[in-house]
Design a protein around this motif. Structure first.
Motif, PDB file in Angstrom:
ATOM      1  N   GLU A   1       0.835  -1.198   0.000  1.00 24.46           N
ATOM      2  CA  GLU A   1       0.000   0.000   0.000  1.00 24.46           C
ATOM      3  C   GLU A   1       0.875   1.256   0.000  1.00 24.46           C
ATOM      4  OE1 GLU A   1      -2.548   0.881   3.545  1.00 24.46           O
ATOM      5  OE2 GLU A   1      -3.823  -0.587   2.537  1.00 24.46           O
ATOM      6  N   GLY A   2       1.889   1.252   0.839  1.00 23.53           N
ATOM      7  CA  GLY A   2       2.791   2.398   0.929  1.00 23.53           C
ATOM      8  C   GLY A   2       3.505   2.668  -0.384  1.00 23.53           C
ATOM      9  N   PHE A   3       3.904   1.623  -1.090  1.00 20.32           N
ATOM     10  CA  PHE A   3       4.575   1.809  -2.379  1.00 20.32           C
ATOM     11  C   PHE A   3       3.597   2.305  -3.443  1.00 20.32           C
ATOM     12  CE2 PHE A   3       7.627  -1.045  -0.302  1.00 20.32           C
ATOM     13  CZ  PHE A   3       8.782  -0.285  -0.483  1.00 20.32           C
ATOM     14  N   LEU A   4       2.339   1.866  -3.373  1.00 19.81           N
ATOM     15  CA  LEU A   4       1.343   2.366  -4.315  1.00 19.81           C
ATOM     16  C   LEU A   4       1.080   3.855  -4.077  1.00 19.81           C
ATOM     17  CD1 LEU A   4      -1.204  -0.610  -4.334  1.00 19.81           C
ATOM     18  CD2 LEU A   4       0.529  -0.067  -6.050  1.00 19.81           C
ATOM     19  N   VAL A   5       1.018   4.240  -2.819  1.00 18.54           N
ATOM     20  CA  VAL A   5       0.811   5.654  -2.481  1.00 18.54           C
ATOM     21  C   VAL A   5       2.023   6.481  -2.921  1.00 18.54           C
ATOM     22  CG1 VAL A   5       0.550   7.286  -0.562  1.00 18.54           C
ATOM     23  CG2 VAL A   5      -0.832   5.202  -0.631  1.00 18.54           C
ATOM     24  N   ALA A   6       3.212   5.958  -2.693  1.00 11.72           N
ATOM     25  CA  ALA A   6       4.430   6.669  -3.121  1.00 11.72           C
ATOM     26  C   ALA A   6       4.462   6.818  -4.638  1.00 11.72           C
ATOM     27  CB  ALA A   6       5.671   5.920  -2.635  1.00 11.72           C
ATOM     28  N   GLY A   7       3.818   5.876  -5.347  1.00 12.16           N
ATOM     29  CA  GLY A   7       3.780   5.925  -6.801  1.00 12.16           C
ATOM     30  C   GLY A   7       2.688   6.812  -7.356  1.00 12.16           C
ATOM     31  N   GLY A   8       1.906   7.443  -6.485  1.00 13.26           N
ATOM     32  CA  GLY A   8       0.913   8.408  -6.941  1.00 13.26           C
ATOM     33  C   GLY A   8      -0.530   8.081  -6.622  1.00 13.26           C
ATOM     34  N   ALA A   9      -0.813   6.906  -6.088  1.00 17.77           N
ATOM     35  CA  ALA A   9      -2.192   6.565  -5.734  1.00 17.77           C
ATOM     36  C   ALA A   9      -2.556   7.203  -4.394  1.00 17.77           C
ATOM     37  CB  ALA A   9      -2.346   5.048  -5.633  1.00 17.77           C
ATOM     38  N   THR A  10      -3.830   7.443  -4.200  1.00 15.65           N
ATOM     39  CA  THR A  10      -4.274   7.860  -2.874  1.00 15.65           C
ATOM     40  C   THR A  10      -4.351   6.597  -2.016  1.00 15.65           C
ATOM     41  OG1 THR A  10      -6.634   7.528  -3.308  1.00 15.65           O
ATOM     42  CG2 THR A  10      -5.707   9.708  -3.866  1.00 15.65           C
ATOM     43  N   LEU A  11      -4.412   6.767  -0.718  1.00 16.64           N
ATOM     44  CA  LEU A  11      -4.515   5.619   0.179  1.00 16.64           C
ATOM     45  C   LEU A  11      -5.775   4.822  -0.156  1.00 16.64           C
ATOM     46  CD1 LEU A  11      -3.406   3.994   2.529  1.00 16.64           C
ATOM     47  CD2 LEU A  11      -4.588   5.546   4.081  1.00 16.64           C
ATOM     48  N   GLU A  12      -6.876   5.511  -0.406  1.00 24.50           N
ATOM     49  CA  GLU A  12      -8.128   4.840  -0.754  1.00 24.50           C
ATOM     50  C   GLU A  12      -7.989   4.044  -2.056  1.00 24.50           C
ATOM     51  OE1 GLU A  12     -12.255   6.531  -2.287  1.00 24.50           O
ATOM     52  OE2 GLU A  12     -12.002   6.881  -0.134  1.00 24.50           O
ATOM     53  N   GLN A  13      -7.348   4.626  -3.065  1.00 25.02           N
ATOM     54  CA  GLN A  13      -7.135   3.923  -4.336  1.00 25.02           C
ATOM     55  C   GLN A  13      -6.263   2.686  -4.131  1.00 25.02           C
ATOM     56  OE1 GLN A  13      -5.432   7.238  -6.463  1.00 25.02           O
ATOM     57  NE2 GLN A  13      -7.311   7.570  -7.673  1.00 25.02           N
ATOM     58  N   ALA A  14      -5.218   2.834  -3.332  1.00 30.63           N
ATOM     59  CA  ALA A  14      -4.310   1.710  -3.073  1.00 30.63           C
ATOM     60  C   ALA A  14      -5.054   0.576  -2.385  1.00 30.63           C
ATOM     61  CB  ALA A  14      -3.127   2.180  -2.226  1.00 30.63           C
ATOM     62  N   GLN A  15      -5.829   0.904  -1.368  1.00 29.05           N
ATOM     63  CA  GLN A  15      -6.574  -0.125  -0.643  1.00 29.05           C
ATOM     64  C   GLN A  15      -7.592  -0.800  -1.554  1.00 29.05           C
ATOM     65  OE1 GLN A  15      -8.081   2.166   2.660  1.00 29.05           O
ATOM     66  NE2 GLN A  15      -6.230   1.869   3.859  1.00 29.05           N
TER      67      GLN A  15
END
Length: 68
Positions: free
Chosen positions: A23-37
């Protein structure tokens, strides 16, 4: 009376913690936390396979961001 929390087996707990790291890597890549989850929930089988195939959370996050 409060319901007693079920104990998770170590393997399931490891998978959950791994997904939290992804999740943290997805957020670092530009996703919001909600999008990552949401993405992890929608692709849970794919992420579970990556976990058991031995990918690091970073590798799985990069693959997901590249459209796996």
């Amino acid at each position: 009376m409060a319901k007693k929390n079920e104990e998770l087996d170590p393997e399931t707990l490891a998978l959950i913690n791994w997904c939290i790291e992804v999740e943290g890597f997805l957020v670092a890549g530009g996703a919001t936390l909600e999008q990552a989850q949401e993405h992890i929930e929608e692709q849970v089988e794919w992420f579970t396979d990556q976990f058991y195939d031995g990918l690091t959370p970073e590798q799985a996050g990069k693959a997901a961001l590249n459209g796996h």
